[in-house]
Design a protein around this motif. Structure first.
Motif, PDB file in Angstrom:
ATOM      1  N   ASN A  43       0.856  -1.179   0.000  1.00  0.00           N
ATOM      2  CA  ASN A  43       0.000   0.000   0.000  1.00  0.00           C
ATOM      3  C   ASN A  43       0.900   1.239   0.000  1.00  0.00           C
ATOM      4  O   ASN A  43       1.443   1.607   1.033  1.00  0.00           O
ATOM      5  CB  ASN A  43      -0.912  -0.011   1.229  1.00  0.00           C
ATOM      6  CG  ASN A  43      -1.772   1.239   1.325  1.00  0.00           C
ATOM      7  OD1 ASN A  43      -2.108   1.855   0.324  1.00  0.00           O
ATOM      8  ND2 ASN A  43      -2.122   1.597   2.544  1.00  0.00           N
ATOM      9  N   VAL A  44       1.087   1.821  -1.176  1.00  0.00           N
ATOM     10  CA  VAL A  44       1.899   3.027  -1.306  1.00  0.00           C
ATOM     11  C   VAL A  44       1.038   4.093  -1.971  1.00  0.00           C
ATOM     12  O   VAL A  44       0.692   3.984  -3.144  1.00  0.00           O
ATOM     13  CB  VAL A  44       3.179   2.769  -2.140  1.00  0.00           C
ATOM     14  CG1 VAL A  44       3.963   4.063  -2.330  1.00  0.00           C
ATOM     15  CG2 VAL A  44       4.048   1.709  -1.467  1.00  0.00           C
ATOM     16  N   HIS A  45       0.713   5.100  -1.195  1.00  0.00           N
ATOM     17  CA  HIS A  45      -0.095   6.201  -1.718  1.00  0.00           C
ATOM     18  C   HIS A  45       0.795   7.094  -2.584  1.00  0.00           C
ATOM     19  O   HIS A  45       1.935   7.378  -2.222  1.00  0.00           O
ATOM     20  CB  HIS A  45      -0.673   7.009  -0.558  1.00  0.00           C
ATOM     21  CG  HIS A  45      -1.772   7.919  -0.958  1.00  0.00           C
ATOM     22  ND1 HIS A  45      -1.554   9.091  -1.627  1.00  0.00           N
ATOM     23  CD2 HIS A  45      -3.104   7.817  -0.802  1.00  0.00           C
ATOM     24  CE1 HIS A  45      -2.703   9.684  -1.857  1.00  0.00           C
ATOM     25  NE2 HIS A  45      -3.670   8.932  -1.359  1.00  0.00           N
ATOM     26  N   PRO A  46       0.296   7.557  -3.712  1.00  0.00           N
ATOM     27  CA  PRO A  46       1.107   8.470  -4.526  1.00  0.00           C
ATOM     28  C   PRO A  46       1.380   9.784  -3.787  1.00  0.00           C
ATOM     29  O   PRO A  46       0.539  10.258  -3.024  1.00  0.00           O
ATOM     30  CB  PRO A  46       0.239   8.735  -5.757  1.00  0.00           C
ATOM     31  CG  PRO A  46      -0.859   7.748  -5.720  1.00  0.00           C
ATOM     32  CD  PRO A  46      -0.994   7.255  -4.319  1.00  0.00           C
ATOM     33  N   CYS A  47       2.538  10.345  -4.009  1.00  0.00           N
ATOM     34  CA  CYS A  47       2.869  11.665  -3.466  1.00  0.00           C
ATOM     35  C   CYS A  47       1.905  12.684  -4.058  1.00  0.00           C
ATOM     36  O   CYS A  47       1.593  12.642  -5.250  1.00  0.00           O
ATOM     37  CB  CYS A  47       4.302  12.027  -3.824  1.00  0.00           C
ATOM     38  SG  CYS A  47       4.836  13.635  -3.206  1.00  0.00           S
TER      39      CYS A  47
END
Length: 178
Positions: A43-47
Motif C-alpha cells: 500500500n503506497v499512496h502516490p505523493c
C-alpha cells in the motif's frame, strides 16, 4: 553490502520478478544482505506534493507501507529498481515509490549509494525502454548515486521468453559482482 530491491510487477512469476530473483540469488551468494520490496503488493499512496515532509515534523502525511521501506532505503548501499515496461516507462507501482523518495530527499541526495535498473518488455526493439532508462539516469544523476548497471530485457513478454535468454545470467552476475 545492504541492497534494497524494489520490484513493480504484479506478476509473481513474471519476467521482471524472475530477473529480480536472479539478481538476489547472485547478491546473496556474494554475501550481500538483500531486502526486497514488492511495490505492487504494498500500500503506497502516490505523493501529492503537499510538502508536509519538508516542514515541521518532516513526516509524510500518508501512513502506508513506505514506513516499512524508508528505513531500508536510508541504510541501503545499493538500490535496485526492477520493472516491467507496459507503456514506454517504468510502471506506476515503482513510480509511486520513487515519487515518495521526496520525503527523504535531503538524506538521499549525495548519499554514497549505487543504483541498478532492470527492465523487461515485450517489444523487440529498445525504443520501448528509452523512457525508463532516461528517467533512471536522470534520477541517479540528480541523487548523485553511482550507476552500477542496467539490464534491459527486450522481447520478454512472458516468462518462457526470458528463461532461455541471457538476461537472467546478466542479472545474476550483476548481483554477484555489485
Amino acid at each position: 553490502m545492504k541492497i534494497l530491491v524494489i520490484t513493480g510487477s504484479a506478476h509473481k512469476k513474471g519476467t521482471s520478478s524472475y530477473l529480480a530473483d536472479s539478481f538476489i540469488r547472485g547478491a546473496e551468494e556474494a554475501g550481500h544482505e538483500v531486502f526486497r520490496f514488492d511495490a505492487a503488493f504494498k500500500n503506497v499512496h502516490p505523493c501529492v506534493g503537499c510538502d508536509s515532509c519538508q516542514k515541521g515534523s518532516r513526516a509524510c502525511v500518508f501512513k502506508d507501507d513506505m514506513q516499512e521501506l524508508n528505513p531500508e532505503l536510508l541504510k541501503a548501499d545499493a538500490v535496485v529498481f526492477v520493472s516491467p515496461i507496459y507503456y514506454y516507462d517504468i510502471n506506476a507501482q515503482i513510480k509511486a515509490v520513487i515519487d515518495r523518495f521526496y520525503a527523504n530527499n535531503s538524506a538521499l541526495k549525495g548519499a554514497d549509494k549505487k543504483a541498478v535498473l532492470m527492465i523487461t518488455y515485450g517489444d523487440e526493439t529498445e525504443e520501448s525502454a528509452e523512457g525508463a532508462a532516461a528517467s533512471y539516469k536522470g534520477m541517479v544523476k540528480y541523487l548523485e548515486w553511482k550507476d552500477a548497471g542496467i539490464v534491459s530485457a527486450k522481447a520478454c513478454y512472458v516468462l518462457d521468453d526470458i528463461l532461455d535468454s541471457e538476461y537472467p545470467k546478466q542479472a545474476y552476475e550483476l548481483g554477484k559482482n555489485l
